[in-house]
Write a protein that holds these residues in place. Structure first.
Motif, PDB file in Angstrom:
ATOM      1  N   TYR A 126       0.833  -1.212   0.000  1.00  0.00           N
ATOM      2  CA  TYR A 126       0.000   0.000   0.000  1.00  0.00           C
ATOM      3  C   TYR A 126       0.864   1.257   0.000  1.00  0.00           C
ATOM      4  CZ  TYR A 126      -4.050  -2.971   0.984  1.00  0.00           C
ATOM      5  OH  TYR A 126      -5.020  -3.904   0.913  1.00  0.00           O
ATOM      6  N   ASP A 166       1.222   4.230  -2.846  1.00  0.00           N
ATOM      7  CA  ASP A 166       1.119   5.679  -2.592  1.00  0.00           C
ATOM      8  C   ASP A 166       2.269   6.420  -3.249  1.00  0.00           C
ATOM      9  OD1 ASP A 166      -0.120   5.217   0.803  1.00  0.00           O
ATOM     10  OD2 ASP A 166      -1.193   5.360  -1.101  1.00  0.00           O
ATOM     11  N   ARG A 226      -7.340  11.091  -2.005  1.00  0.00           N
ATOM     12  CA  ARG A 226      -6.443  10.054  -1.502  1.00  0.00           C
ATOM     13  C   ARG A 226      -6.571   9.905   0.015  1.00  0.00           C
ATOM     14  NH1 ARG A 226      -3.994   6.289  -4.808  1.00  0.00           N
ATOM     15  NH2 ARG A 226      -2.312   5.288  -3.662  1.00  0.00           N
ATOM     16  N   PHE A 245      -7.972   6.775   2.459  1.00  0.00           N
ATOM     17  CA  PHE A 245      -7.216   6.243   3.596  1.00  0.00           C
ATOM     18  C   PHE A 245      -8.071   6.243   4.861  1.00  0.00           C
ATOM     19  CE2 PHE A 245      -3.665   5.107   6.118  1.00  0.00           C
ATOM     20  CZ  PHE A 245      -3.720   5.888   7.270  1.00  0.00           C
ATOM     21  N   LYS A 282     -10.502   3.370   4.871  1.00  0.00           N
ATOM     22  CA  LYS A 282      -9.872   2.103   5.241  1.00  0.00           C
ATOM     23  C   LYS A 282      -9.608   2.046   6.749  1.00  0.00           C
ATOM     24  CE  LYS A 282      -7.594   1.477   0.783  1.00  0.00           C
ATOM     25  NZ  LYS A 282      -6.307   1.487   0.068  1.00  0.00           N
ATOM     26  N   TYR A 315       0.726  13.983   2.295  1.00  0.00           N
ATOM     27  CA  TYR A 315      -0.063  12.767   2.498  1.00  0.00           C
ATOM     28  C   TYR A 315       0.564  11.904   3.602  1.00  0.00           C
ATOM     29  CZ  TYR A 315      -2.115   8.204   1.519  1.00  0.00           C
ATOM     30  OH  TYR A 315      -2.734   7.011   1.624  1.00  0.00           O
ATOM     31  N   GLN A 345      -1.142  10.917   7.109  1.00  0.00           N
ATOM     32  CA  GLN A 345      -1.269   9.468   7.341  1.00  0.00           C
ATOM     33  C   GLN A 345      -0.624   9.078   8.679  1.00  0.00           C
ATOM     34  OE1 GLN A 345       1.170   6.913   4.843  1.00  0.00           O
ATOM     35  NE2 GLN A 345      -0.609   5.654   4.379  1.00  0.00           N
TER      36      GLN A 345
END
Length: 649
Positions: free
Chosen positions: A502, A506, A524, A528, A531, A564, A568
Motif C-alpha cells: 500500500y 502511494d 487520496r 485512507f 480504510k 499525504y 497518514q
C-alpha cells in the motif's frame, strides 16, 4: 566494463609500462633538437601526468602546443589538442572537453591523420555516452566502425561493435544489443582476443537473461567463467560468478544460486576496490536465507552489507532493498520493533531516491534551458546592434547629403527599418516557439523518468512482495498448521508485506503525476480514512474541507507525497496511542496559507517532556522539506497536529 573506465582505456594502453621518472623525461624532451620527436614526447608525458598531476599535465600540453605551432608540426598539434580534451574531461570541464575533441577531429580530417581521427571519434562517442546522449554516441561509434571497415581493419571493429552493443544495452534494446555483442565476440574469437572474449560473453549473458532466455544465459556465463579462470582474469571471473548466481535465482535454483553467490564473495586479498559492488550480492544472499527459513544467517550477511555502507557512505541510497530484507528477517524472529525500524529506513531511502533522481534530472534540463536562453539573448542583441548601425548610417546621410538625396535615403532607411522590424518579430516568434518546445520536452522527459521509476518499483519490489503474500497464503492453506504461534507469525509477515505494498502504491501514485491537485490529495486522504474507519472499531472519523479555491491549487509530486505521509502518520499515531473515540481531519484556508489539521479526543501527552519517536521526527523533516510549519499541541482533552503551508494560493 563501466563507462568511466572504458572512456580512457586507450590512454592506459598508451601509458602502461611508461615507468621512467616523468620530470627527468620532460628535461630530456626539452633538450631534444628534433621538433617532431620533442612534441611527441611532450604528448606522452602529458598523458602520464594527467592521472597523477593535472596541473603539470596542463603546463606540458600548453608548452607542447606552442612548440607544435612554431614548428608547424600539425600531427603533434592535433595529438595535443585531443589530449587537451581528455584533460578537460578528467578535471570536470565537460563543455571544454567536447570543444577540444571536436577541434582535434576537424584538424585530423583536414590533414588526413586517420589514426588520430579514429581516436577522436571514439573519444566523442564515449563523451556523449557518459552524458546519456545515446543517439550521438551511437553515431560516433558507427563512424568508427565504418572507418575500420574502410581500411580493412577487421580486428579493430570488435571494439566499436562492443560499444554499440553497450549503448543499446543502456537503452534497454536487448535484442539489438545481443546482436552486436555476438558480432564483437565473433571477431574476438577469430583473432584469439581471449580477455576481450570474456567481456563479450558477460554482455551476451546479461542480454539473454533480460530477454528471458535464462538457460542460454547460464551456459554463456559458464563459458566466460571457464575462460576467465584459464586467463587468471579474476576481476571478470567474480563478476561472471555474480551474474551466474542471479540467473540461477531467476530460474528458481535457490541452492545453486546461494552456493554461487557465496563463491562470488570469496575474493582473495587485493580486491578491496571491488567491495562496493558486493552490496547487492550480500542482499541476495540474505534474501535467499530468508526463503530457506534461516533468518539468523540472513542477518549475519545483511550486517556485512551495512558495514560496507558505513565504509562507503556514497552507496547508502542503493541499500534500500537490504533494509527491506533485514526487516523480513526480524519479523521472522518476532523482533517487530527492529523490523518496523528497518521498514521505515527502506521507505525513507526510497523517497530519497525518488527526490534525488528527479532533482538531478531537473537540474540537467534547467542548465540546458538556461544555455539556450542565453543564445537567444545574443541573437536579440545582434539584431539590436544591426538596427542601431542602420540608424547611425541614416543620420550621417541626412547631415552630409543633399536634401533630395536625404529624402530618398530616409525613405530607404524607413523600408529597411520596417524589414528589420519584421525580422525581429519573426525572431521573437521563433524564440517563443523554442521556449514552448523546450517546456514540452522538459515535461515529457520528467514524465518518462517518473514512469520508468514507478514501473521499476511496481514490477520489481511490488512483484516480490506479492510473491511473499502468495507464498504465505499457500503455506496456510496447503498445510494443516496447528501451531498458533507459527500461524500468527505468518499472518504478521503477510500483513507487513501488504502494508508495504500500500505504501509503495502511494509512492507510485505521486511519481506518476507531474503535479497533484488539492482535489487529488483530498480524495487520496478520504480513501485512507475509509480504510482506517473499516479497520478500527469504536473510533469515529470526520473529514472536513473548506477550500473554495480548490480547483486553482496544485502541488508538486514531492509536496503532495510529503503532505499525504504527514497526515497518514498523524492518523496512525492517534489510532495507536490516543485511545480516542473521535478523529477529525480538517482542510482549511487562512489568508494565503493552507492549513491541514488532524485532531483527536484521546488522552493526550506531555509534549515538552515526552520522548519523540521516529514518526514525529519524520513528520517534522517532511514538513521542513516542503517549506511547511508543523505544530503539535496536546493536553488531557486530546491532541492536535497542525501543518501550515504558506503562500500556496
Amino acid at each position: 566494463m563501466k563507462k568511466s573506465q572504458c572512456f580512457f582505456l586507450f590512454i592506459l594502453i598508451c601509458s602502461s609500462g611508461y615507468s621512467q621518472n616523468l620530470d627527468s623525461l620532460l628535461t630530456v624532451a626539452r633538450q631534444t633538437k628534433n621538433d617532431s620527436v620533442k612534441i611527441r614526447m611532450f604528448n606522452k608525458i602529458a598523458f602520464s601526468y594527467i592521472f597523477n598531476d593535472t596541473n603539470k599535465a596542463l603546463k606540458v600540453i600548453k608548452e607542447g602546443k606552442v612548440l607544435a605551432n612554431e614548428a608547424q608540426f600539425h600531427f603533434g598539434l592535433t595529438e595535443l589538442t585531443n589530449t587537451h580534451g581528455i584533460y578537460m574531461d578528467i578535471t570536470g570541464k565537460s563543455d571544454s572537453a567536447g570543444y577540444y575533441f571536436e577541434k582535434a577531429l576537424d584538424m585530423s580530417r583536414t590533414h588526413d591523420f586517420q589514426i588520430i581521427e579514429s581516436m577522436c571519434i571514439n573519444n566523442l562517442g564515449m563523451y556523449n555516452w557518459n552524458r546519456a546522449n545515446y543517439d550521438k554516441a551511437l553515431d560516433y561509434f558507427f563512424q568508427s566502425l565504418k572507418m575500420n571497415e574502410a581500411i580493412d581493419d577487421e580486428r579493430s571493429t570488435a571494439s566499436s561493435l562492443n560499444n554499440i552493443g553497450l549503448i543499446y544495452q543502456e537503452m534497454n534494446l536487448s535484442e539489438k544489443a545481443l546482436s552486436y555483442h555476438k558480432k564483437a565476440l565473433s571477431v574476438r574469437e577469430k583473432y584469439n582476443l581471449e580477455n576481450e572474449q570474456i567481456a563479450s560473453l558477460n554482455n551476451i549473458g546479461i542480454n539473454l537473461k533480460d530477454l528471458g532466455r535464462v538457460d542460454e544465459a547460464i551456459i554463456t556465463y559458464k563459458k566466460g567463467i571457464a575462460l576467465a579462470k584459464r586467463k587468471n582474469n579474476l576481476i571478470d571471473y567474480y563478476k561472471l560468478l555474480d551474474n551466474l548466481a542471479n540467473a540461477y535465482n531467476v530460474n528458481g535454483d535457490l541452492d545453486l544460486a546461494l552456493q554461487t553467490y557465496l563463491k562470488a564473495l570469496d575474493k582473495p586479498e587485493g580486491y578491496e576496490s571491488e567491495q562496493k559492488s558486493q552490496l547487492t550480492t550480500l542482499n541476495n544472499i540474505a534474501a535467499l536465507y530468508n526463503e530457506l527459513n534461516q533468518p539468523k544467517t540472513a542477518l549475519r550477511y545483511a550486517e556485512k552489507g551495512f558495514e560496507l555502507v558505513k565504509k562507503y557512505p556514497e552507496i547508502e541510497l542503493i541499500s534500500a532493498d537490504l533494509n527491506l530484507t533485514t526487516a523480513e528477517s526480524y519479523y521472522m524472529l518476532n523482533d517487530f520493533k527492529k523490523a518496523r525500524a528497518k521498514r521505515q529506513e527502506f521507505i525513507t531511502l526510497k523517497d530519497s531516491i525518488f527526490s534525488e533522481t528527479n532533482a538531478v534530472a531537473i537540474a540537467d534540463l534547467e542548465i540546458k534551458y538556461e544555455t539556450e536562453k542565453k543564445e537567444r539573448e545574443i541573437l536579440v542583441q545582434r539584431a539590436e546592434l544591426a538596427e542601431n548601425k542602420l540608424t547611425i548610417q541614416q543620420r550621417d546621410y541626412q547631415i552630409y547629403g543633399l536634401i533630395a538625396l536625404a529624402l530618398i535615403l530616409g525613405l530607404i532607411g524607413f523600408l529597411f527599418y520596417n524589414q528589420q522590424k519584421l525580422k525581429n518579430k519573426q525572431l521573437q516568434k521563433e524564440n517563443e516557439l523554442k521556449d514552448a518546445l523546450i517546456k514540452i520536452e522538459t515535461q515529457n522527459r520528467l514524465q518518462e523518468q517518473r514512469l520508468r521509476i514507478s514501473r521499476d518499483l511496481h514490477d520489481n519490489i511490488g512483484a516480490q512482495l506479492t510473491f511473499i503474500i502468495s507464498s504465505i497464503d499457500n503455506l496456510k492453506y496447503g498445510f494443516d498448521i496447528k501451531d498458533e504461534k507459527l500461524t500468527k507469525k505468518l499472518e504478521t509477515i503477510s500483513q507487513f508485506a501488504s502494508t508495504t505494498i500500500y505504501e509503495l502504491r502511494d509512492t507510485i501514485w505521486a511519481m506518476n503525476k507531474n503535479e497533484i491537485s488539492l482535489e487529488d490529495l483530498q480524495s487520496r486522504i478520504s480513501n485512507f480514512i475509509e480504510k482506517a474507519d473499516t479497520a478500527s472499531d469504536g473510533v469515529q472519523f470526520k473529514f472536513n474541507s473548506s477550500t473554495s479555491k480548490m480547483e486553482q491549487v496544485t502541488f508538486t509530486s514531492v509536496e503532495g507525497m510529503n503532505m499525504y505521509r504527514i497526515i497518514q502518520e498523524g492518523i496512525n499515531n492517534a489510532l495507536k496511542y490516543a485511545d480516542a473515540k473521535n478523529i477529525t481531519v480538517d482542510f482549511s484556508v487562512e489568508q494565503d496559507d493552507f492549513v491541514f489539521k488532524v485532531s483527536d479526543d484521546g488522552k493526550g501527552f506531555d509534549v515538552k517532556n515526552a520522548t519523540l519517536g521516529n514518526g514525529i521526527n519524520n513528520m517534522k523533516k517532511r514538513a521542513q522539506d516542503i517549506g511547511g510549519l508543523l505544530t503539535l499541541l496536546s493536553d488531557d482533552n486530546g491532541t492536535v497536529l497542525l501543518l501550515k503551508l504558506k503562500n500556496h494560493i
